[in-house]
Design a protein around this motif. Structure first.
Motif, PDB file in Angstrom:
ATOM      1  N   PRO A 654       0.833  -1.219   0.000  1.00 23.19           N
ATOM      2  CA  PRO A 654       0.000   0.000   0.000  1.00 23.19           C
ATOM      3  C   PRO A 654       0.860   1.257   0.000  1.00 23.19           C
ATOM      4  N   GLU A 655       0.331   2.314  -0.609  1.00 26.44           N
ATOM      5  CA  GLU A 655       1.082   3.569  -0.694  1.00 26.44           C
ATOM      6  C   GLU A 655       1.223   4.239   0.666  1.00 26.44           C
ATOM      7  N   GLU A 656       0.236   4.045   1.548  1.00 27.33           N
ATOM      8  CA  GLU A 656       0.282   4.708   2.842  1.00 27.33           C
ATOM      9  C   GLU A 656       1.394   4.111   3.691  1.00 27.33           C
ATOM     10  N   GLY A 657       2.230   4.965   4.233  1.00 27.32           N
ATOM     11  CA  GLY A 657       3.274   4.506   5.140  1.00 27.32           C
ATOM     12  C   GLY A 657       4.655   4.558   4.519  1.00 27.32           C
ATOM     13  N   HIS A 658       5.630   4.127   5.303  1.00 26.37           N
ATOM     14  CA  HIS A 658       7.021   4.186   4.861  1.00 26.37           C
ATOM     15  C   HIS A 658       7.707   2.858   5.163  1.00 26.37           C
ATOM     16  N   THR A 671      14.103 -15.153   5.045  1.00 22.39           N
ATOM     17  CA  THR A 671      13.644 -14.304   6.145  1.00 22.39           C
ATOM     18  C   THR A 671      13.190 -12.972   5.571  1.00 22.39           C
ATOM     19  N   PHE A 672      11.997 -12.554   5.973  1.00 25.52           N
ATOM     20  CA  PHE A 672      11.433 -11.284   5.518  1.00 25.52           C
ATOM     21  C   PHE A 672      11.507 -10.291   6.680  1.00 25.52           C
ATOM     22  N   HIS A 673      12.123  -9.126   6.441  1.00 23.79           N
ATOM     23  CA  HIS A 673      12.340  -8.123   7.485  1.00 23.79           C
ATOM     24  C   HIS A 673      11.403  -6.922   7.283  1.00 23.79           C
ATOM     25  N   THR A 674      10.739  -6.522   8.367  1.00 26.89           N
ATOM     26  CA  THR A 674       9.845  -5.348   8.308  1.00 26.89           C
ATOM     27  C   THR A 674      10.372  -4.183   9.126  1.00 26.89           C
ATOM     28  N   ARG A 675      11.593  -4.287   9.630  1.00 23.15           N
ATOM     29  CA  ARG A 675      12.132  -3.218  10.465  1.00 23.15           C
ATOM     30  C   ARG A 675      12.189  -1.910   9.681  1.00 23.15           C
ATOM     31  N   GLY A 676      11.717  -0.827  10.305  1.00 24.26           N
ATOM     32  CA  GLY A 676      11.681   0.477   9.659  1.00 24.26           C
ATOM     33  C   GLY A 676      10.392   0.752   8.915  1.00 24.26           C
TER      34      GLY A 676
END
Length: 794
Positions: A654-658, A671-676
């Motif tokens: 989604p476009e919303e967020g960073h 491994t999938f990282h979502t940090r940040g």
């Protein structure tokens, strides 16, 4: 806990100083107000509600009863002369101030100063606890009182706490120098809302919290588990009791009042008198600063003097008025900056001034508000050349006083005001050549351009005045309802998200002091295995996993341990083996388990091969416990499917967020990282990856610190630790980990017999099967250093 008083205040401001000065000129000492921007911003709230202001009265070694003045109820907090020296001049202004201002001068770190800082902060917190009514709103201000929110929350969990930091908050790489960094961060996290001058300051704070304390953040919110909350009585530390918001609320000035003063005929007449007293020069430049090394006064004077030397400015038509208000004059660095400034003023005046026409008029004292307003009106160019400044309200005051849209503001890009007053002439004060050219451009600027720039800045200030600032902060603070926070936090993905039934925590030990943990048995063991996780244990967590690095103290301790006879250091991580070896800075003789037990390298103790474990030995030296079995054709097809899923999910983000999902490719997993990533994107990725895990049911699905892992083979860190113990012939073992995937190792250690000395340590919050809990990687470094010294002395 402290019981609320029956007749307490509903709204409390807490600052180092009360907004008064003691007047001893008469027969009887009295108080006079010294209003500033903070008073202007909060006075209406104090008058609307039953308010109180808590702070030091500015007089050492005396105690004063609470008193009222100008509609404010003031509660003095006493300080001794020694506390003024250690808490205020020492820790606040010779440790924190230079550290928070880019280490322009070296900060000093003294334990006696820190002890005094803690003592005084507790005294302030106790004063608030005795004054605040039930459910009151408390607004704590600035770097001198950073421990008050945490201390107050423990005493009065019923109150709502806001904190505002008026100075910059440094990047982690600078803040990390502070020996008491973890305590300061916890102190601030006691607040419900932590305000900063700039978004970058808030971002620096949230990053420091992630790295130092291992606490996750999502957007502007930091998640506070029960283990980190002094007000929590919950035994289960997996509970997220609340969130703390860290956001930017740039402070401003009383724009309307200053504009009224600037239109006052009496003050306008005084501005003309000032020009006449200065010899009616064509151009008056003005600098108004505290005498402080952060203000860039020396850089300003250097550029100004060179402009005369280059013939760009004419000494007969230009003059500079430099006001340098006395500040912290008992501190060595402040004595030095005054000496340097006065020598520079004397030199420039001696070289370029004419008879009765000095090119610099220098004043080392303060002026009343009316006189300052007249000076602002009289000045054609305002010079603000701070090397680092939280905001710099002088720049805003000058703009507010230009009611004819005249004048030019030369503004350092390192002042917080630069993010709002974007039409100013921006300068880098370290670039003397650039500073000279911008000052020259300001002096010769076209009148039309002047008006356009100034008009835009004044319109901005009219909307963003000090009342708008206080209203925005206090409104946001009132929205931080603790119950709804806890409910919202419970639905936020936390770093500790259990997925495997056999990895559920058994207990939740409280935090231990690393100096108090019993290491007698480990120190005396015949052959000791020191097992260490990497991320969050010896290496603080960072946004980019490839930027992780062990703390120098931890790396040194690991090297010292590995150098001891019959002591083996082993690294057990979710990282793939090659990355783990690259980042760990491991000592010679270390052994490794990667990919949560799937990969291993025991070559340092006699093995030959490096590879992947599949639950059976396959090649290599069986005695060494090495494994070498790559993915089968069917397994490779699953890895390819995971790679394709990553591309698909990134495409549909989604476009919303960073922040974006990142993939780490391992020999037998992904491994999938979502940090940040923002909360919105993290939630999207979690949903997508959990659905993928259900579809690929034959894969093991793990979660940890903002990561999701798919493993082809069902190995665990517990299996890896067991192999390490067996292959090293260890007669005792230590294991330190920090997240859900380490619980298998903690539980595995518990299965060993009583005559096998072992110790399991969990770093950070959340329930655990470990015997001991430490707060942060800093504590791990201290503990490992103790163990290394004990092994050396056995």
């Amino acid at each position: 806990m402290v019981a609320p008083p029956e007749d307490g205040a509903d709204f409390i401001v807490v600052a180092n100083r009360l907004p008064v000065d003691r007047d001893t000129s008469g027969e009887t000492p009295s108080w006079r107000t010294s209003p500033g921007g903070l008073v202007t911003g909060v006075a209406p709230v104090m008058q609307t509600h039953k308010g109180a202001w808590i702070g030091w009265a500015g007089v050492a070694d005396e105690e004063f009863d609470p008193f009222d003045i100008d509609g404010m109820h003031l509660v003095p907090v006493p300080l001794s002369s020694e506390e003024v020296r250690r808490y205020y001049e020492g820790f606040s202004n010779a440790t924190l101030w230079p550290l928070y201002h880019d280490v322009i001068v070296p900060p000093e770190f003294h334990r006696t100063w820190w002890n005094s800082y803690r003592t005084v902060n507790r005294r302030f917190a106790e004063a608030v606890a005795r004054t605040a009514s039930k459910g009151a709103t408390v607004w704590v201000h600035d770097y001198q009182l950073q421990l008050v929110p945490y201390l107050l929350r423990g005493m009065r969990p019923d109150v709502r706490i806001g904190f505002f930091n008026h100075i910059p908050f440094p990047p982690w790489e600078i803040f990390a120098q502070l020996p008491w960094r973890a305590q300061i961060l916890r102190g601030l996290l006691g607040a419900d809302l932590i305000g900063f001058q700039r978004p970058a300051d808030a971002q620096n704070f949230r990053r420091a919290v992630r790295i130092c304390l291992g606490l996750p953040s999502s957007g502007n919110l930091v998640k506070i588990p029960a283990a980190e909350d002094p007000a929590s009585e919950l035994g289960d530390t997996t509970t997220i009791t609340r969130t703390a918001e860290a956001s930017a609320f740039p402070i401003s000035i009383d724009t309307e009042h200053l504009a009224e003063l600037a239109r006052d005929p009496r003050i306008c007449a005084r501005a003309k008198e000032i020009r006449a007293e200065l010899g009616n020069p064509e151009t008056i430049l003005l600098g108004v600063d505290r005498m402080d090394y952060t203000k860039g006064i020396r850089h300003r004077l250097k550029a100004y003097g060179e402009l005369f030397n280059d013939g760009v400015l004419d000494p007969g038509t230009v003059t500079l008025v430099q006001i340098a208000t006395p500040s912290r004059e008992r501190i060595d660095q402040y004595q030095q900056i005054r000496t340097d400034v006065e020598l520079a003023v004397g030199r420039i005046n001696g070289e370029y001034s004419g008879m009765g026409h000095p090119v610099i008029h220098y004043f080392h004292h303060s002026y009343p508000r009316d006189e300052m307003t007249a000076l602002y009106i009289a000045a054609d160019v305002m010079l603000v050349t701070a090397l680092r400044d939280g905001m710099n309200l002088v720049a805003k005051e000058y703009v507010a006083c230009q009611t004819d849209d005249d004048g030019v503001l030369v503004l350092s890009e390192f002042a917080g005001a630069a993010e709002q007053l974007t039409q100013a002439v921006m300068v880098n004060p370290h670039d003397i050549s650039g500073l000279k050219s911008r000052i020259a451009a300001a002096v010769t600027m076209d009148p039309g351009e002047k008006r356009a720039r100034m008009r835009a800045m004044r319109e901005s200030l009219a909307e963003e005045d000090v009342r708008a600032w206080s209203d925005a902060f206090l409104t946001r603070l009132q929205q931080t309802d603790r119950a709804s926070q806890a409910e919202a936090a419970a639905h936020m993905r936390t770093d500790q998200h259990p997925t495997d039934a056999d990895a559920q925590p058994d207990s939740a030990p409280g935090y231990s002091d690393p100096d108090d943990i019993d290491i007698t048995a480990l120190a005396a063991a015949d052959r000791l295995l020191v097992g260490l996780d990497f991320d969050g244990v010896i290496a603080p967590l960072v946004d980019n996993p490839m930027d992780a690095a062990p703390l120098p103290a931890s790396a040194a301790a690991a090297e010292a341990l590995a150098a001891e006879p019959n002591t083996v250091v082993g690294y057990i991580s979710g990282r793939n083996l090659s990355v783990l070896k690259q980042l760990s800075n491991a000592p010679e003789g270390a052994i490794f388990i990667g990919s949560h037990g799937v990969e291993s390298d025991f070559s340092a103790i006699g093995g030959e091969d490096i590879g992947a474990a599949d639950g059976r030995r396959s090649g290599g030296n069986p005695a060494a416990g090495t494994y070498a079995s790559g993915p089968s054709n069917d397994e490779q097809a699953l890895l390819d499917e995971l790679d394709a899923a990553f591309t698909d999910i990134r495409t549909r983000t989604p476009e919303e967020g960073h922040g974006l999902l990142r993939i780490e490719r391992k020999p037998l997993g992904r491994t999938f990282h979502t940090r940040g990533c923002s909360e919105n994107r993290t939630a999207f990725y979690a949903t997508e990856l959990e659905a993928l895990a259900k579809r690929l049911g034959q894969l093991r699905f793990l979660t940890g610190h903002e990561m999701f892992e798919f493993a082809l083979r069902h190995q665990t860190k517990g299996n890896g630790l067991e192999r390490m113990i067996r292959q090293t012939g260890a007669t005792a073992a230590l294991y330190i980990g920090d997240d859900r995937t380490d619980e298998d190792a903690f539980k595995k250690l518990r299965t060993y017999p009583e005559d096998f000395p072992r110790l399991s340590i969990k770093v950070g919050p959340a329930g655990t099967a470990a015997e001991v809990r430490l707060q942060s990687p800093d504590d791990v470094a201290v503990f490992l250093g103790r163990l290394a010294a004990a092994r050396a002395g056995r």
